[in-house]
Write a protein that holds these residues in place. Structure first.
Motif, PDB file in Angstrom:
ATOM      1  N   ALA A 217      23.574  45.791  40.368  1.00 46.47           N
ATOM      2  CA  ALA A 217      22.701  46.226  39.269  1.00 46.47           C
ATOM      3  C   ALA A 217      22.714  45.245  38.101  1.00 46.47           C
ATOM      4  CB  ALA A 217      23.120  47.618  38.793  1.00 46.47           C
ATOM      5  N   GLN A 218      23.875  44.662  37.769  1.00 44.83           N
ATOM      6  CA  GLN A 218      24.006  43.846  36.567  1.00 44.83           C
ATOM      7  C   GLN A 218      23.912  42.343  36.831  1.00 44.83           C
ATOM      8  OE1 GLN A 218      27.400  46.935  35.095  1.00 44.83           O
ATOM      9  NE2 GLN A 218      27.303  45.067  33.900  1.00 44.83           N
ATOM     10  N   ILE A 219      24.387  41.896  37.983  1.00 39.31           N
ATOM     11  CA  ILE A 219      24.386  40.471  38.290  1.00 39.31           C
ATOM     12  C   ILE A 219      23.274  40.121  39.277  1.00 39.31           C
ATOM     13  CG2 ILE A 219      25.807  38.530  39.126  1.00 39.31           C
ATOM     14  CD1 ILE A 219      28.293  40.201  38.499  1.00 39.31           C
ATOM     15  N   GLY A 220      22.901  41.103  40.077  1.00 41.18           N
ATOM     16  CA  GLY A 220      21.877  40.882  41.093  1.00 41.18           C
ATOM     17  C   GLY A 220      22.464  40.537  42.448  1.00 41.18           C
ATOM     18  N   ARG A 221      23.786  40.453  42.555  1.00 40.28           N
ATOM     19  CA  ARG A 221      24.488  40.120  43.794  1.00 40.28           C
ATOM     20  C   ARG A 221      25.967  40.398  43.589  1.00 40.28           C
ATOM     21  NH1 ARG A 221      26.820  35.069  42.810  1.00 40.28           N
ATOM     22  NH2 ARG A 221      25.990  34.021  40.975  1.00 40.28           N
ATOM     23  N   TYR A 222      26.738  40.251  44.630  1.00 40.99           N
ATOM     24  CA  TYR A 222      28.183  40.385  44.490  1.00 40.99           C
ATOM     25  C   TYR A 222      28.735  39.184  43.707  1.00 40.99           C
ATOM     26  CZ  TYR A 222      28.178  44.006  48.148  1.00 40.99           C
ATOM     27  OH  TYR A 222      27.969  45.151  48.877  1.00 40.99           O
ATOM     28  N   PRO A 223      29.838  39.358  42.988  1.00 40.47           N
ATOM     29  CA  PRO A 223      30.423  38.230  42.249  1.00 40.47           C
ATOM     30  C   PRO A 223      30.948  37.159  43.201  1.00 40.47           C
ATOM     31  CG  PRO A 223      31.908  40.113  42.234  1.00 40.47           C
ATOM     32  CD  PRO A 223      30.626  40.604  42.820  1.00 40.47           C
ATOM     33  N   ASP A 224      31.053  35.939  42.678  1.00 39.95           N
ATOM     34  CA  ASP A 224      31.596  34.848  43.493  1.00 39.95           C
ATOM     35  C   ASP A 224      33.105  35.017  43.706  1.00 39.95           C
ATOM     36  OD1 ASP A 224      29.260  32.811  43.782  1.00 39.95           O
ATOM     37  OD2 ASP A 224      29.212  33.448  41.683  1.00 39.95           O
ATOM     38  N   ARG A 225      33.803  35.503  42.695  1.00 43.91           N
ATOM     39  CA  ARG A 225      35.240  35.732  42.811  1.00 43.91           C
ATOM     40  C   ARG A 225      35.622  37.012  42.096  1.00 43.91           C
ATOM     41  NH1 ARG A 225      37.601  29.749  41.138  1.00 43.91           N
ATOM     42  NH2 ARG A 225      36.687  28.593  42.886  1.00 43.91           N
ATOM     43  N   ILE A 226      36.690  37.643  42.589  1.00 46.06           N
ATOM     44  CA  ILE A 226      37.290  38.802  41.933  1.00 46.06           C
ATOM     45  C   ILE A 226      38.777  38.507  41.743  1.00 46.06           C
ATOM     46  CG2 ILE A 226      37.907  41.240  42.134  1.00 46.06           C
ATOM     47  CD1 ILE A 226      35.366  41.681  43.719  1.00 46.06           C
ATOM     48  N   TYR A 227      39.280  38.792  40.544  1.00 46.65           N
ATOM     49  CA  TYR A 227      40.682  38.557  40.219  1.00 46.65           C
ATOM     50  C   TYR A 227      41.369  39.883  39.905  1.00 46.65           C
ATOM     51  CZ  TYR A 227      39.388  33.642  39.619  1.00 46.65           C
ATOM     52  OH  TYR A 227      38.940  32.354  39.826  1.00 46.65           O
ATOM     53  N   ALA A 228      42.611  40.024  40.353  1.00 47.65           N
ATOM     54  CA  ALA A 228      43.423  41.199  40.026  1.00 47.65           C
ATOM     55  C   ALA A 228      44.883  40.779  39.956  1.00 47.65           C
ATOM     56  CB  ALA A 228      43.256  42.296  41.078  1.00 47.65           C
ATOM     57  N   CYS A 229      45.633  41.379  39.052  1.00 44.87           N
ATOM     58  CA  CYS A 229      47.067  41.127  39.006  1.00 44.87           C
ATOM     59  C   CYS A 229      47.723  41.787  40.217  1.00 44.87           C
ATOM     60  CB  CYS A 229      47.672  41.638  37.697  1.00 44.87           C
ATOM     61  SG  CYS A 229      47.586  43.426  37.453  1.00 44.87           S
ATOM     62  N   VAL A 230      48.863  41.237  40.632  1.00 46.24           N
ATOM     63  CA  VAL A 230      49.539  41.752  41.823  1.00 46.24           C
ATOM     64  C   VAL A 230      51.019  41.963  41.543  1.00 46.24           C
ATOM     65  CG1 VAL A 230      50.155  41.332  44.219  1.00 46.24           C
ATOM     66  CG2 VAL A 230      47.924  40.614  43.379  1.00 46.24           C
ATOM     67  N   GLY A 231      51.410  43.239  41.462  1.00 46.75           N
ATOM     68  CA  GLY A 231      52.814  43.622  41.460  1.00 46.75           C
ATOM     69  C   GLY A 231      53.077  44.244  42.817  1.00 46.75           C
ATOM     70  N   GLY A 232      53.124  45.583  42.863  1.00 49.08           N
ATOM     71  CA  GLY A 232      53.136  46.249  44.161  1.00 49.08           C
ATOM     72  C   GLY A 232      51.813  46.058  44.861  1.00 49.08           C
ATOM     73  N   GLY A 233      50.718  46.164  44.106  1.00 49.76           N
ATOM     74  CA  GLY A 233      49.419  45.813  44.662  1.00 49.76           C
ATOM     75  C   GLY A 233      48.347  46.880  44.660  1.00 49.76           C
ATOM     76  N   SER A 234      48.537  48.021  43.970  1.00 47.49           N
ATOM     77  CA  SER A 234      47.548  49.092  44.092  1.00 47.49           C
ATOM     78  C   SER A 234      46.212  48.748  43.451  1.00 47.49           C
ATOM     79  CB  SER A 234      48.097  50.400  43.507  1.00 47.49           C
ATOM     80  OG  SER A 234      48.392  50.282  42.128  1.00 47.49           O
ATOM     81  N   ASN A 235      46.221  48.136  42.255  1.00 41.19           N
ATOM     82  CA  ASN A 235      44.924  47.823  41.631  1.00 41.19           C
ATOM     83  C   ASN A 235      44.222  46.705  42.382  1.00 41.19           C
ATOM     84  OD1 ASN A 235      44.340  45.287  39.574  1.00 41.19           O
ATOM     85  ND2 ASN A 235      46.528  45.539  39.950  1.00 41.19           N
ATOM     86  N   ALA A 236      45.015  45.763  42.933  1.00 39.27           N
ATOM     87  CA  ALA A 236      44.424  44.674  43.705  1.00 39.27           C
ATOM     88  C   ALA A 236      43.802  45.198  44.995  1.00 39.27           C
ATOM     89  CB  ALA A 236      45.480  43.612  44.012  1.00 39.27           C
TER      90      ALA A 236
END
Length: 409
Positions: A217-236
């Protein structure tokens, strides 16, 4: 995932025999619940009407101009009720505990965000709640401890080992072994024995599913990259999994700490100190010494200060579907400040690792490229750590004066 809960060579179940029946009940109940449209609708309703989903995808024009290169968007999990992505998983597991007839939940927490979310949902659902937290983490995240206690949770300081997240998880498992009849272990990250990695990642995947719709809706396509912090990993896991094999590059950012030596960081990738191992109920990459003993970790952020990592992420990295990098404490503080002064957003120090990794790489990308950074939590809880890192004398004076006045009264 295999029928035994393996993701490649990682995952599985390495638990005491006393927990076997409780685990089997959990696996069966989870499978039944995920096939029950009424349960799924109940989870969705709580996420929307209690937690406030969907969270927005925010374009950061000022930050983009300051950094140069790719267009920067933030997935705002900091705007969830309780201020972090943890609420997504806690709502799902809390409702599952009620469905199983359990009247008590236990949890481990590092930064305290999972502890607060668990205490909130326990209050809402009428569940008894006990939170295990490392004594070291209690000192640096005390605002969250305060709210857990006010919500009626029992907070148990863990003083063994390094007194951080790893040790809190050990104590929670011991509690579960003793009280499995009436207690659900509401684990906070996508680690542990089957079905916890799959279950936590599944409830958290609402993040990535929303980003799919929002980016179109906002970019018109999927993003080129996605970043997330990684500890145990749930948000990633939550933001990555819906994008696996989509053409979007997925980048995890670990805690680089203060150096590359033993005990100076919490990196499970791109370091010779991490290798395959079995601990805390599952197999994954753990930081270990030459004798296989789990190593000490270090990070400015309590939530990334963990010795292991989700078996899901370990498998995806091994397959080349997720790329892992890291950010040092100093870089994290700078990223925290840059986002704050440019966009008026106060991110958690955990999330600021993803910010650091994202803006570092965005600068060398094209202006037609776009990246999404998962802001997994807000930074209110980090006020003491940030003030210390910034050497804010005025804040120190305030604390000293406040304590002095409190002592007089």
């Amino acid at each position: 995932m295999s029928d035994e809960g393996y993701f490649g060579q990682y995952g599985g179940s390495y638990i005491p025999e006393i927990l076997f029946n409780s685990q089997q009940q959990l696996i069966e109940s989870f499978r039944e619940a995920m096939a029950d449209e009424c349960f799924l609708q109940q989870v969705k309703s709580e996420m929307q009407n209690y937690s406030g989903r969907p969270t927005p995808l925010t374009y950061c024009g000022n930050l983009t101009q300051s950094v140069g290169g790719a267009q920067i968007y933030l997935k705002r999990e900091d705007l969830n009720h309780s201020g972090a992505h943890k609420m997504n998983n806690v709502i799902g597991q809390g409702l599952l505990a009620k469905r199983m007839g359990k009247n008590r939940v236990i949890a481990e927490t590092g930064a305290g965000q999972h502890g607060v979310a668990t205490a909130l949902v326990s209050a809402r659902l009428g569940l008894e709640c006990t939170i295990y937290m490392g004594a070291h983490d209690i000192k640096r995240q005390y605002p969250n401890v305060f709210w857990m206690k006010q919500l009626g949770a029992t907070v148990v300081p863990v003083t063994t080992g390094s007194a951080t997240l790893k040790d809190a998880l050990d104590e929670a498992i011991r509690d579960w072994c003793t009280n499995y009849d009436n207690t659900h272990y509401l684990i906070g990250t996508s680690c542990g024995c089957e079905p916890f990695p799959e279950m936590v990642a599944g409830f958290q995947s609402v993040i990535g599913e929303e980003v799919k719709e929002q980016s179109i809706a906002q970019i018109g396509r999927y993003p080129d990259r996605i970043y997330a912090c990684v500890g145990g990993g749930s948000n990633a896991c939550g933001i990555f999994l819906p994008f696996v094999n989509s053409g979007t590059e997925l980048v995890g950012v670990e805690a680089g700490g203060i150096g590359d030596g033993p005990g100076e960081h919490a990196k499970r990738f791109n370091t010779e100190q991490a290798r395959f191992g079995i601990a805390q109920g599952y197999a994954t990459r753990f930081l270990q010494d030459d004798q296989g003993q789990l190593q000490e970790t270090q990070s400015i952020s309590a939530g990334l200060d963990y010795v292991g990592v989700s078996p899901i992420l370990a498998d995806l990295e091994q397959q080349g579907k997720v790329r892992m990098t890291s950010a040092r404490d100093t870089e994290v503080v700078e990223a925290f400040k840059l986002l704050m002064v440019n966009e008026g957003i106060v991110a958690a120090l955990e999330s600021s690792h993803a910010i650091a990794g994202g803006i570092r790489e965005a600068a060398s990308m094209k202006a037609t490229d776009s990246i999404v950074i998962n802001v997994s939590g807000r930074g209110d809880k980090d006020i003491f750590n940030v003030a210390k890192a910034l050497n804010d004398v005025a804040f120190d004076d305030f604390i000293e004066d406040y304590l002095g006045e409190a002592a007089k009264s």
